[in-house]
Each structure stands twice: as C-alpha cells, then as structure tokens.
Design a protein around this motif. Structure first.
Motif, PDB file in Angstrom:
ATOM      1  N   LYS A   1      47.594 -41.879  -8.784  1.00  0.00           N
ATOM      2  CA  LYS A   1      48.238 -41.074  -7.743  1.00  0.00           C
ATOM      3  C   LYS A   1      48.849 -41.968  -6.667  1.00  0.00           C
ATOM      4  CE  LYS A   1      45.369 -36.961  -8.389  1.00  0.00           C
ATOM      5  NZ  LYS A   1      44.308 -36.093  -7.829  1.00  0.00           N
ATOM      6  N   SER A   2      48.142 -43.042  -6.334  1.00  0.00           N
ATOM      7  CA  SER A   2      48.682 -43.985  -5.351  1.00  0.00           C
ATOM      8  C   SER A   2      49.956 -44.635  -5.865  1.00  0.00           C
ATOM      9  CB  SER A   2      47.628 -45.053  -5.032  1.00  0.00           C
ATOM     10  OG  SER A   2      48.150 -46.047  -4.187  1.00  0.00           O
ATOM     11  N   TRP A   3      49.954 -45.001  -7.175  1.00  0.00           N
ATOM     12  CA  TRP A   3      51.141 -45.610  -7.774  1.00  0.00           C
ATOM     13  C   TRP A   3      52.320 -44.643  -7.717  1.00  0.00           C
ATOM     14  CZ3 TRP A   3      54.981 -45.583 -11.339  1.00  0.00           C
ATOM     15  CH2 TRP A   3      55.498 -46.810 -11.738  1.00  0.00           C
TER      16      TRP A   3
ATOM     17  N   PHE B   1      53.690 -44.524  -4.243  1.00  0.00           N
ATOM     18  CA  PHE B   1      54.543 -45.670  -3.932  1.00  0.00           C
ATOM     19  C   PHE B   1      55.920 -45.528  -4.577  1.00  0.00           C
ATOM     20  CE2 PHE B   1      50.795 -48.287  -2.646  1.00  0.00           C
ATOM     21  CZ  PHE B   1      51.332 -48.787  -1.471  1.00  0.00           C
ATOM     22  N   ALA B   2      55.953 -44.973  -5.806  1.00  0.00           N
ATOM     23  CA  ALA B   2      57.235 -44.792  -6.492  1.00  0.00           C
ATOM     24  C   ALA B   2      58.127 -43.819  -5.713  1.00  0.00           C
ATOM     25  CB  ALA B   2      56.998 -44.286  -7.911  1.00  0.00           C
ATOM     26  N   ILE B   3      57.569 -42.693  -5.269  1.00  0.00           N
ATOM     27  CA  ILE B   3      58.340 -41.726  -4.478  1.00  0.00           C
ATOM     28  C   ILE B   3      58.755 -42.352  -3.142  1.00  0.00           C
ATOM     29  CG2 ILE B   3      58.257 -39.488  -3.344  1.00  0.00           C
ATOM     30  CD1 ILE B   3      58.382 -39.339  -6.373  1.00  0.00           C
ATOM     31  N   HIS B   4      57.851 -43.113  -2.556  1.00  0.00           N
ATOM     32  CA  HIS B   4      58.126 -43.814  -1.298  1.00  0.00           C
ATOM     33  C   HIS B   4      59.320 -44.750  -1.459  1.00  0.00           C
ATOM     34  CE1 HIS B   4      57.349 -46.843   1.896  1.00  0.00           C
ATOM     35  NE2 HIS B   4      56.791 -45.844   2.542  1.00  0.00           N
ATOM     36  N   THR B   5      59.373 -45.457  -2.591  1.00  0.00           N
ATOM     37  CA  THR B   5      60.478 -46.387  -2.860  1.00  0.00           C
ATOM     38  C   THR B   5      61.779 -45.646  -3.123  1.00  0.00           C
ATOM     39  OG1 THR B   5      58.932 -48.012  -3.787  1.00  0.00           O
ATOM     40  CG2 THR B   5      61.252 -48.227  -4.403  1.00  0.00           C
ATOM     41  N   GLU B   6      61.710 -44.593  -3.917  1.00  0.00           N
ATOM     42  CA  GLU B   6      62.919 -43.834  -4.233  1.00  0.00           C
ATOM     43  C   GLU B   6      63.527 -43.206  -2.982  1.00  0.00           C
ATOM     44  OE1 GLU B   6      61.359 -41.208  -7.122  1.00  0.00           O
ATOM     45  OE2 GLU B   6      61.364 -42.702  -8.749  1.00  0.00           O
TER      46      GLU B   6
ATOM     47  N   GLU C   1      59.742 -52.376 -15.687  1.00  0.00           N
ATOM     48  CA  GLU C   1      58.654 -51.748 -14.946  1.00  0.00           C
ATOM     49  C   GLU C   1      58.951 -51.655 -13.446  1.00  0.00           C
ATOM     50  OE1 GLU C   1      54.950 -53.663 -15.781  1.00  0.00           O
ATOM     51  OE2 GLU C   1      55.184 -53.526 -17.962  1.00  0.00           O
ATOM     52  N   TRP C   2      60.081 -52.198 -13.006  1.00  0.00           N
ATOM     53  CA  TRP C   2      60.419 -52.114 -11.589  1.00  0.00           C
ATOM     54  C   TRP C   2      60.810 -50.684 -11.236  1.00  0.00           C
ATOM     55  CZ3 TRP C   2      64.008 -56.952 -10.527  1.00  0.00           C
ATOM     56  CH2 TRP C   2      63.306 -58.108 -10.881  1.00  0.00           C
ATOM     57  N   ILE C   3      60.497 -50.284 -10.021  1.00  0.00           N
ATOM     58  CA  ILE C   3      60.882 -48.966  -9.518  1.00  0.00           C
ATOM     59  C   ILE C   3      62.061 -49.154  -8.568  1.00  0.00           C
ATOM     60  CG2 ILE C   3      60.128 -46.903  -8.298  1.00  0.00           C
ATOM     61  CD1 ILE C   3      58.739 -47.356 -10.958  1.00  0.00           C
ATOM     62  N   TRP C   4      63.212 -48.574  -8.919  1.00  0.00           N
ATOM     63  CA  TRP C   4      64.440 -48.700  -8.128  1.00  0.00           C
ATOM     64  C   TRP C   4      64.776 -47.361  -7.489  1.00  0.00           C
ATOM     65  CZ3 TRP C   4      68.213 -52.936  -8.485  1.00  0.00           C
ATOM     66  CH2 TRP C   4      67.789 -53.996  -9.285  1.00  0.00           C
ATOM     67  N   SER C   5      65.299 -47.395  -6.286  1.00  0.00           N
ATOM     68  CA  SER C   5      65.902 -46.189  -5.731  1.00  0.00           C
ATOM     69  C   SER C   5      67.177 -45.893  -6.522  1.00  0.00           C
ATOM     70  CB  SER C   5      66.228 -46.377  -4.249  1.00  0.00           C
ATOM     71  OG  SER C   5      67.171 -47.424  -4.057  1.00  0.00           O
TER      72      SER C   5
ATOM     73  N   GLY D   1      71.090 -53.446  -1.802  1.00  0.00           N
ATOM     74  CA  GLY D   1      71.087 -52.163  -1.108  1.00  0.00           C
ATOM     75  C   GLY D   1      70.099 -51.179  -1.700  1.00  0.00           C
ATOM     76  N   HIS D   2      69.576 -51.468  -2.883  1.00  0.00           N
ATOM     77  CA  HIS D   2      68.571 -50.607  -3.509  1.00  0.00           C
ATOM     78  C   HIS D   2      67.186 -51.016  -3.014  1.00  0.00           C
ATOM     79  CE1 HIS D   2      71.153 -48.661  -6.595  1.00  0.00           C
ATOM     80  NE2 HIS D   2      71.879 -49.759  -6.440  1.00  0.00           N
ATOM     81  N   MET D   3      66.296 -50.045  -2.867  1.00  0.00           N
ATOM     82  CA  MET D   3      64.905 -50.363  -2.608  1.00  0.00           C
ATOM     83  C   MET D   3      64.204 -50.527  -3.942  1.00  0.00           C
ATOM     84  SD  MET D   3      62.710 -51.145  -0.430  1.00  0.00           S
ATOM     85  CE  MET D   3      63.648 -50.704   1.041  1.00  0.00           C
TER      86      MET D   3
END
Length: 596
Positions: free
Chosen positions: A150-152, A155-160, A284-288, A263-265
């Motif tokens: 859930k924490s992961w 963080f993904a939503i936070h990054t997006e 595996e990287w999370i990009w906006s 410019g992407h998070m």
C-alpha cells in the motif's frame, strides 16, 4: 523515527512479568535495525550507539546465536516480548527458533502460553504454543507486506501527481504547496513540486550539452566545471559536512542519469532497501504521465546522453594517464573506440618492448566458443588503416561517391528487414484468424454447452480478437514507414584534407574521435577492421570545429615524395579495412555553408 529508549524497556518489562517466580533474566541481546533484513546481515550495525538505552547490551542477534552453541553459555532459555521481535520474515523467525532448539534452548514469547517445569515426569506441552506462534508469524508477515504494498502504491500515485520525494536534485529547488490533508496542513506539513534553481539550472544544461555534443566522460566534465566553480556551483550533499567544494566523477554521473531533468517526476530508480543502492531496471521506474515541472533538458536529449553512457561505459575521455592507478605510465590513443569484432568487448591497451598494443582477453566462459584465449594487435597497424579511412571516406575528395556505394547497401538491407517484418506480421494475422474460426467451429459442435464453457469460449474469442487488432495496428505502422535515405550533404560541411592521427596531440585526436562518434571493430579471424563514424545535423558544428583543428588542409600539406594513396589492403601489415560511414538523417544547420 522510533524511540528504542522507550520501546526496549517496555519489551524487557513484558518479558520479566511473563517469567515464573524462579526465572531471572541474566543477559540482554538487542539490535536497532530492520527485522526484515537477511539473517546473515543482521546484528552488524551500530545504530544502538546513537541512543542512551538504559539496558546493558551483551550483544546482538549474531552474538546470541554464537553463544548458544557454547557449552558455557550463560542462559537456559531465550525470551522476547512477541515472536515478531525475533524477525519480521517468518522464514528467518523459524530459522532462529530451530538453531536455538538444536542447541537445547527454547525460544519463548511473553504473549504466548508456555510451561517450563515438568509435571509427573511429563514433558511440557508446546502444541498450543506452536499453533499460536505460527498463526502470529503469518499474520505479522502479511501485515508488513500489505503495508509495504500500500505504501508503494501511495508513492506511485504521489509521483504521478508530480510531487517530489526527498531533497530536490541539483538544478531544482522545492516549491512548497499546502498539504491536501487538513490535519497535516494544520501542523504546517507541506508537499513539494520542483522549480529551476537560477544559480544551478544553467550548469545542468551545460553538462548535458557537453555530454551530447563532445561526448565527454564524467571526470572530463567534472574537471571542466571545476575550472569555474563560480559559474557552476558544486552540489551540496544532504549532510553539508560531507561537501568537498568541487565537482566529482559521481556528481556528474548521477546528474546525467537523473530523468527528472526532462520535466517528468520519476520514482523507484534505486533499490535502497537491499543495502546495495543498485539501480532498478528502467521498466520498474514510476514516471508521471506528462511533464509536471519545467524541464532543463528535452527527453530526446536525455536519451542521447544515456546512449553516450552505454558507449563510454568504463572508459575515460581525458587524454592523460589513469589517475586512480599511479603506476600507469602511458595512455592509449584508441582506448574507448576499439572493440573486438568477435565478442564486442572494448579492447584495452598494453605495452610490449616499447610498442603499444590492444588486447582482448575475456575471462573463461565469457567469450564465444571460437574466441582465442587472448590476442594482441599493434596500435600502429590500426592507426595506419584509420588514417586511410578518414582521409578518403570522411575528408577525402571522393567521399560522396564512396558514401553512395555504402548507402545503397544500407538501403537494401533496411528494405529486406522491412519486407521480412511485413511477411511475419501478415502470417501471424492469418494464424489468429484461423484460431478464431476454430473456436467458433468448436462451439457449434457442442450440443448443450454449459455456462462455464460459454464463458471460457467468449473469453478466448475476446483475447484472440484483441491480439488480431494489435497485429493489424503493427501492420499499418510498418506499411506506413517511409524509407529513410542518408543525407550526403552532411559530408559537404566537413573540410577536405588529409588526416595523420599519429602526428596529432592526443587531446586533439580524441576530440575528433568523439565528434565523429568513431567506433572501430577489429575481427581477428578475418584480420579486418571495420570503421564507423556517425554524422548528425545537431552535432555538425562541433564536428566541423574538431575537424578543422585536426585536419591537414590541401594548401597546408607538405610536399611528399610519394603521396599516400587510397588502398584497401595495407601490404606492410596485411590488414584490410571495411569503411562504413553511417550518416544520420537531417540537413546541415541553417547558416552553415559547405566548406570546400
């Protein structure tokens, strides 16, 4: 974030209250670390030294497991507040329990029922205790993994959403916004976006420009930045006391590898939880999805800088000796650019009897079956062939004619690959259509299909139709591709003249090689050298400048009794070269007239 000065005394009190009247705690083993670490890595930290814990420490988990094997151990049992305190992984918890029991020591937990004394000669019963323990261990591990997942996701939503995690990277500063949660907002907690730092952003753009246009290595860029730290202020780490006041190899490497400058998070680039701080695969990287802050470099330029990293991996771009190895007595002109044609590894320099050689000697099992254990090729041989290639195919009078022959072969090869791809896609589409018809035919042969069977058949049909749609989209894309012809006008911008690599200062020669994006592949089995250069419109000004610095122009050429002639076979050394200049699409930049 926790306080072991309160937690550990609580655990000790719980354990003491659970003991029988004749029980006494005689030693204390504890660590301040994550219980999810591998067992063999636990107990080696010193975080407990940062706290004033009012409990004498006799060691950590490794000291406990070591003492339990000794015949003079100081205890008969081991007790903890709850079984999760032994380990957060059920596997490691049962491993610790097994090692203790193998030595004749039971592991007790204060919140479990246990019996130490025998009654009427019968052993204490442990079945209920064991069931309780295993259930608790399972629930504990589920709880931890569930919270991590859930924490992961959080963080993904936070990054997006574009929020930054941690300290802003060099070139940016934090732009604080109110926290969306009222309770946290009331405490003054904020979230942060990134915005350019005026004093640092120009340095970031300059670093990427040097990397792409001049293909400089990390240390070469750092050295150039350190000549003017006023214009290019060095980064300051999270702990300012560790600042060295200058740019370092690792500063430049980390900056160029950071995709946030597009410019992407981006999050989850590093796997720090393993203790190795390794880089995760880019998949595996999370990009906006879209840029969320002002970019300092275009995404295309960032990708180009990564391409340079792959080509230069492990090789310096400076023309001096390796400073990390003081015993190094010389540098080698063609390092970075010369590869083995059999295994594609970069060849390294060696000196024998005062002569420079390049060697390929892969470790056993790392090279192809037909690869020699090692082989050497003399630098003078390679340089002579490279002079011929550059003086004829790149800076020669008839370079356009030579390029035309090469381009014809390239176009023919590309056309063959395109036709093979079209045939393969059309074949897959026909196979998929046949499978769909077979599913329908099979359904018609069944008299009374059940609901489960109908659901499975419909699901299979839907998957096949989806696959067919994907293949049809790939086919349309392949059919729309236009053949891309090389642009020979790029060659006309370069001067005409003769190259003598061995007569150039090493710094000048290496700047020319980098500007041309030179690659040399030597095939020992055929004794051939494949030379490749790449010209792009974007980098043409830097290429032209490096060429003018290195080339011997026709009106500057000294008289020679016998001019060097274009030839394919060097008779003195018995080596042939295959010239393959590879131009990239694009017209010369506006304002650049062909140099003649």
């Amino acid at each position: 974030m926790q306080d072991p000065t309160l937690s550990l005394p609580r655990q000790l009190g719980s354990s003491q209250r659970a003991l029988p009247e004749n029980g006494l705690i005689v030693t204390h083993f504890y660590d301040v670390e994550s219980g999810r670490m591998d067992l063999d890595t636990r107990g080696g930290g010193n975080a407990h030294e940062q706290f004033d814990i009012p409990i004498t420490r006799d060691g950590g988990i490794q000291d406990l497991l070591a003492e339990v094997e000794r015949p003079d151990r100081r205890f008969d049992y081991v007790i903890c507040e709850s079984i999760e305190r032994a380990a957060r992984h059920m596997y490691y918890g049962t491993t610790i329990e097994h090692r203790l029991e193998r030595a004749g020591v039971r592991l007790l937990a204060a919140d479990e029922p246990f019996q130490l004394t025998t009654e009427a000669g019968r052993k204490p019963k442990t079945a209920t205790q064991l069931l309780t323990r295993r259930v608790k261990q399972s629930i504990s591990e589920f709880y931890v993994v569930d919270m991590l997942e859930k924490s992961w996701d959080g963080f993904a939503i936070h990054t997006e959403a574009g929020y930054n995690v941690g300290k802003p990277c060099y070139g940016y500063r934090a732009r604080h916004v109110p926290h969306p949660v009222p309770a946290k907002r009331a405490k003054g907690i904020k979230k942060t976006f990134l915005e350019p730092e005026p004093a640092q952003a120009p340095a970031v753009r300059t670093i990427f420009h040097w990397r792409i246009s001049e293909r400089l290595g990390y240390q070469a860029i750092a050295d150039r930045l350190n000549r003017d730290v006023g214009s290019y202020p060095p980064p300051v780490p999270i702990d300012p006391t560790r600042a060295v006041g200058r740019w370092t190899y690792s500063n430049v490497r980390d900056l160029l590898a950071n995709p946030k400058y597009t410019g992407h998070m981006v999050w989850n680039r590093k796997a720090r939880k393993t203790g190795h701080n390794r880089t995760n695969p880019i998949t595996e990287w999370i990009w906006s999805e879209d840029p969320v802050h002002e970019p300092l470099v275009a995404l295309e330029d960032w990708l180009k800088s990564q391409d340079v990293s792959g080509h230069r991996f492990g090789s310096r771009s400076t023309d001096n000796t390796n400073q990390e190895h003081p015993q190094t007595k010389r540098s080698y002109l063609l390092r970075t650019y010369l590869f083995c044609g059999s295994c594609n590894r970069r060849m390294y320099g060696k000196t024998r009897r005062g002569r420079a050689y390049y060697v390929c000697a892969p470790k056993k099992g790392y090279g192809p079956d037909n690869h020699p254990v090692s082989f050497w090729v003399r630098e003078r041989v390679i340089v002579d062939q490279l002079n011929v290639f550059l003086s004829t195919h790149v800076f020669g009078t008839y370079r356009r004619d030579l390029l035309a022959d090469s381009a014809r072969d390239l176009r023919a090869s590309a056309q063959r690959e395109r036709e093979q791809r079209l045939v393969a896609i059309r074949s897959e589409i026909r196979d998929t259509e046949r499978m769909i018809k077979n599913v329908v035919r099979s359904f018609a042969l069944i008299d009374e299909p059940t609901e489960d069977l109908m659901r499975d058949i419909n699901q299979q049909r839907a998957e096949l139709r989806k696959r067919k749609a994907t293949l049809e989209a790939d086919l349309a894309e392949a059919e729309d591709e236009h053949e891309q012809a090389p642009n020979p006008d790029l060659l006309d911008v370069l001067p005409v003249g003769e190259i003598q690599i061995e007569e150039l200062p090493e710094g000048v020669a290496r700047r020319l090689f980098e500007a041309l994006r030179l690659e040399l592949h030597y095939d020992k089995s055929t004794n051939q050298l494949r030379c490749t250069v790449t010209l792009t419109a974007q980098l043409l000004p830097a290429t032209r400048l490096a060429a003018h610095e290195a080339i011997v122009l026709p009106f500057e050429r000294p008289d020679r009794s016998e001019q060097r002639k274009h030839h394919q076979v060097n008779e003195e050394y018995g080596m042939s070269h295959t010239a393959t200049p590879v131009p990239i699409l694009g017209a010369p930049p506006a304002g650049l007239e062909p140099a003649t």
